[in-house]
Structure formats: structure tokens, C-alpha cells
Design a protein around this motif. Structure first.
Motif, PDB file in Angstrom:
ATOM      1  N   ALA A  57       0.819  -1.222   0.000  1.00  0.00           N
ATOM      2  CA  ALA A  57       0.000   0.000   0.000  1.00  0.00           C
ATOM      3  C   ALA A  57       0.848   1.265   0.000  1.00  0.00           C
ATOM      4  O   ALA A  57       0.361   2.355  -0.319  1.00  0.00           O
ATOM      5  N   VAL A  60      -0.292   4.692   1.483  1.00  0.00           N
ATOM      6  CA  VAL A  60      -1.231   5.572   0.785  1.00  0.00           C
ATOM      7  C   VAL A  60      -2.556   5.700   1.525  1.00  0.00           C
ATOM      8  O   VAL A  60      -3.133   6.796   1.600  1.00  0.00           O
ATOM      9  N   HIS A  61      -3.071   4.599   2.093  1.00  0.00           N
ATOM     10  CA  HIS A  61      -4.368   4.667   2.770  1.00  0.00           C
ATOM     11  C   HIS A  61      -4.319   5.596   3.979  1.00  0.00           C
ATOM     12  O   HIS A  61      -5.308   6.242   4.307  1.00  0.00           O
ATOM     13  N   TYR A 133      -4.769  -2.486  -1.997  1.00  0.00           N
ATOM     14  CA  TYR A 133      -5.630  -1.600  -2.777  1.00  0.00           C
ATOM     15  C   TYR A 133      -7.049  -1.536  -2.211  1.00  0.00           C
ATOM     16  O   TYR A 133      -7.738  -0.528  -2.370  1.00  0.00           O
ATOM     17  N   ILE A 136      -6.810   1.162   0.296  1.00  0.00           N
ATOM     18  CA  ILE A 136      -6.697   2.466  -0.366  1.00  0.00           C
ATOM     19  C   ILE A 136      -8.074   2.959  -0.811  1.00  0.00           C
ATOM     20  O   ILE A 136      -8.444   4.123  -0.571  1.00  0.00           O
TER      21      ILE A 136
END
Length: 485
Positions: A57, A60-61, A133, A136
Motif C-alpha cells: 500500500a 497511501v491509505h 488496494y 486504499i
């Protein structure tokens, strides 16, 4: 607290429904439809994927939640979201290349004690990318204050699919190898559905434009890789290391059952966290110290009350529950007790994690987290060979308690806030008294009937205590509301 209570309530319902379905899978279907060896293999693969997920990830989240509210124009928001979509590929693509060329070495390491693992190495990578993802796209919806659908997908969707897959194995429609392949497909499908929902809320308009604070975003995301890795290490390093260090991968299955029972305590925190995270980031960005401290204390006592009740239900019914499980899975009583205490302490911190990871002090917290991860690995290395799964549980307990204490002290020093109130002490006292009063007493009925009756009695007494002691205004109002007082 209106939006927090509203969405937290819905998330709590969906999360508990998910855990209920998970309980059916973990305690009954996996234990009866798969051999202990293959159940241990599935638990090992998922734990390994969870450990890899923060790297896939690329933080990013977390970055979406922290920085989204700082952008005001459509162009800047679109540029930010475009960056967030493509940034994880900086880690995913090189990892895939390294995995391809170093495949044999990775296989030798992971399957050293258990050869059954060697045919499923790429499954770990695909699971990790799908999980990354998914988080995210879930964060994409969180910043729009829409968390319920994502929580349904996170807690319910894959567990329902697994029920059908396990019955397919039982009916000989699928082999175990096909079941594991289908399990990976379920996680990929979950990611795709979450992507479509996120795009339905805010469709991305790709815009490759440099942001003013792009360096800060990249630095934060990179550091969040460490933070996420630390969190996942604490959650899954025990199962991963049991699979690596003990010759019988079945031990991972036995440990997973005990851990699942104890992890039910974490459900309220997981549910409330979905909406507390963006709210905490908002208060920090607006420098609203009063609202932040109020959220800190209220979330702490609310979570302590709810998780304390679950703690009582688990501890006071555990002996009866083990009577209805297959005998070989009932050796984890100490694991349940010690990990339940750690989870209760974890819940009592309220939105502590959200404060730390969305503040300017996240770098120092990451430093403590790395030390903790090292400590957890060392403790597991020491205790697992000597005490097996009980040693791993004790290592986890020590690691979690040390880490949580450090976080409380750090927030106190930097923000001059503590999560605990007089109400917190009253809740702990009520839990202690009821634990002593009911642990050695049971109805003389069938275990399931005993659990139902005893749980009902404990619930009535516990919430009478909570109401009379007036530990939380929010909790008291909810009790009055549902009892029409």
C-alpha cells in the motif's frame, strides 16, 4: 459525536455480523471441513499477506486520510488522488520482479519447516496487493465520511464467500488446492467491488500535476509503511513465526482459533476507528484542541465499556465454549486469557492511534514502533521454541502492553491529554468484580444453553452497574434511549 455514534453503530453491527460469520468459519467449518494442516496453511498465508500489505500500500491509505482535507480546489484534489492511485506501484512492481528472480530462495526460507507452503508463495503476493488496494479505496470513501459499505466489504463479504467455498470443499466440488486459489480470487473481487464503490462516490480524474506539499505527502506515506508494518507485525508475526519455527503447521490453526476468540474484543475499536480517523485528522488540521480532547476521552470510555462487556462474555464463558469445539483445538485457554487482556488495554486508548498517526509527531511514534516490532520478534523467537503457542501469546501480550503505554505517555507529553477519567476506573472495577463473581460459577445445562443464560445475566448486571455508576454520558443516554427511561 453524532456522526461518530451513527456510523459507529452501523459499523459495529456489520463488524459483529462479520465476526459472527467468521466465528462459524473459524470455530466450526475450518475445523471440520479442512485438515488441521491445511487450516494452518490458510492461516499462515493470510498472516504473511497481512504482514506484506503495508509495503504494497506504500502508506497511501493513511496519507489519503491525513492530507485529503487540506486540499481545497478540484485540481489539487484530483492531482492528490492520482498520486495516491499510482504510488503503490513503486513498491509492487519491484517486489514482483525480485520475487520472480529470487523465487527459489524465498521458497526455501518460507517452507523450511513445512514443505506444504512451497506451492503457495505467489498466493501471498497477490493477497497482499489485493488487501493493499482494498484499504486504499476504503480510505477513499472514509474521507467522504462514507464508511458503512466499506466496513461491510471489509468484515462480511469475504467471510460469506468463504462459507460457500468451505461447503464446496465438504461436498467435494472443490479440492483444497482449488479452495485456496478461490480464496485469493475472493480477495481480488473484494478489492474490485470496493474500487467501483469508491469511484461511484468520487470518480477520479487523472491529473499528473506536482503538488505544493508533495514532498511532505511522500515522506509521510513512506514513514507510514513502517507504521503499518509495525501494526501488522504485532497482529500477525506470532502466527507467521509459529509457522516458521514449529514443525507442525497445525499449531498455527490451534493458535488462530484462540486468537480469533480474543480478537472479538477489538471489534468496537475497529468499527469506531473508521469514522474517528477522518474526524481526528480534521480536528488536528484545524487545531481544535478542545474537540480533539473531548473525542479522545469519550472514545476511550465508550470503547472500554463496550469492550469490557465483550471481555466478560469471553472470559466467563470460555470453558463452556471449549466444550463444544473439537478437543484438539481446546488447548489455547491461556492464549485466550492473556491476549484478551491485551486487547482490552488496546481498546481503552480510544482514538490514540488516530491522534499519533495524523499529527506532526508520527516520526517518533514510528521509532517506538520499530523498537516494538524488534522486541516482538525477539520475544517470539525466545518463547515459541520453549512454550509453543502459549509463549507466542505471552510475547504478544508484553509487546502490546509496552507499546500502548509508550503511546499514552507520548500523547500526554505532547498534547497534555489522557484518555482515562474517573469513569474509566469505575468500568475496570465493574469488570474485576464480575470476573471474580462469575468465573467459577455456571448453570448445569448444555454448554450452549449455559452460555446464552449466563451471558444474559452478566449483561443485565454489567449494564446496571455502568448506568448506576454513570461512567459515560454517551453510554447512559443510549441506555435511557433503548429502555425508554
Amino acid at each position: 459525536m453524532g456522526i461518530v455514534l451513527s456510523q459507529s453503530f452501523k459499523n459495529t453491527i456489520t463488524t459483529y455480523l462479520g465476526f459472527g460469520i467468521g466465528a462459524i468459519n473459524t470455530l466450526f467449518l475450518y475445523t471440520n471441513f479442512l485438515t488441521d494442516q491445511y487450516y494452518g496453511l490458510v492461516a499462515f498465508l493470510l498472516s504473511a499477506a497481512n504482514i506484506m500489505m503495508p509495503f504494497m500500500a506504500f502508506g497511501v491509505h493513511n496519507a489519503i486520510v491525513k492530507f485529503y482535507s487540506t486540499f481545497r480546489t478540484k485540481n489539487s484534489i484530483n492531482s492528490f488522488l492520482t498520486l495516491m492511485l499510482f504510488l503503490p506501484l513503486l513498491f509492487i512492481i519491484p517486489t514482483a520482479v525480485i520475487g520472480y528472480f529470487a523465487y527459489d530462495s524465498i521458497v526455501d526460507w518460507l517452507s523450511n519447516e513445512n514443505q506444504i507452503v512451497e506451492n503457495y508463495i505467489w498466493h501471498i503476493f497477490i493477497l497482499a496487493v489485493a488487501m493493499a488496494y482494498f484499504e486504499i479505496f476504503f480510505a477513499w470513501t472514509k474521507v467522504q465520511m462514507q464508511t458503512v459499505f466499506g466496513n461491510v466489504m471489509k468484515e462480511i463479504f469475504h467471510r460469506v464467500c468463504i462459507i460457500f467455498l468451505l461447503f464446496a470443499v465438504y461436498l467435494d466440488w472443490l479440492s483444497v488446492a482449488q479452495f485456496i486459489n478461490a480464496l485469493v480470487v475472493v480477495y481480488v473481487l473484494r478489492m474490485v467491488i470496493m474500487q467501483l464503490y469508491a469511484y461511484s462516490i468520487r470518480f477520479p480524474k487523472l491529473k499528473f500535476q506536482k503538488l505544493e506539499n508533495q514532498f511532505s505527502i511522500l515522506k509521510y506515506a513512506s514513514l507510514m509503511i513502517i507504521a503499518g508494518s509495525v501494526a501488522m507485525l504485532i497482529l500477525d508475526i506470532d502466527k507467521f513465526m509459529i509457522g516458521l519455527m514449529l514443525p507442525d503447521i497445525e499449531q498455527v490453526a490451534y493458535y488462530s482459533v484462540a486468537i480469533f476468540i480474543a480478537t472479538v474484543i477489538a471489534v468496537p475499536q475497529r468499527a469506531m476507528h473508521q469514522i474517528m480517523l477522518p474526524l481526528t485528522a480534521k480536528y488536528l488540521n484545524e487545531k481544535d484542541k478542545v474537540a480533539l480532547e473531548d473525542l479522545y476521552k469519550r472514545s476511550s470510555v465508550t470503547l472500554l465499556v463496550v469492550s469490557g462487556f465483550i471481555f466478560l462474555l469471553i472470559i466467563l464463558n470460555i470453558n463452556q465454549l471449549y466444550q463444544i469445539l473439537p478437543e484438539k483445538f481446546t488447548g489455547g485457554l491461556f492464549v485466550v486469557l492473556i491476549v484478551s487482556l491485551a486487547k482490552l488495554y488496546d481498546n481503552s486508548l480510544g482514538n490514540n492511534n488516530a491522534i499519533l498517526f495524523n499529527s506532526d509527531y508520527y516520526r517518533m511514534v514510528l521509532f517506538f514502533g520499530v523498537l516494538l516490532a524488534i522486541m516482538a520478534i525477539v520475544l517470539n523467537t525466545v518463547f515459541i521454541p520453549v512454550y509453543g503457542i502459549e509463549g507466542s501469546a505471552f510475547a504478544t501480550f508484553l509487546a502490546v502492553c509496552v507499546y500502548n503505554t509508550i503511546k499514552i505517555i507520548f500523547v500526554k507529553r505532547k498534547f497534555n491529554m489522557l484518555p482515562f477519567t474517573i469513569g474509566s476506573a469505575k468500568v475496570v472495577l465493574a469488570i474485576f468484580v464480575l470476573s471474580l463473581a462469575f468465573y467459577f460459577w455456571d448453570f448445569s445445562f448444555h454448554p450452549i444453553m449455559n452460555i446464552i443464560l449466563k451471558s444474559g445475566l452478566i449483561g443485565v448486571i454489567y449494564f446496571i452497574f455502568i448506568y448506576k455508576l454513570n461512567v459515560s454520558e454517551d453510554i447512559s443516554q443510549q441506555i435511557k434511549k433503548y429502555l425508554n427511561l
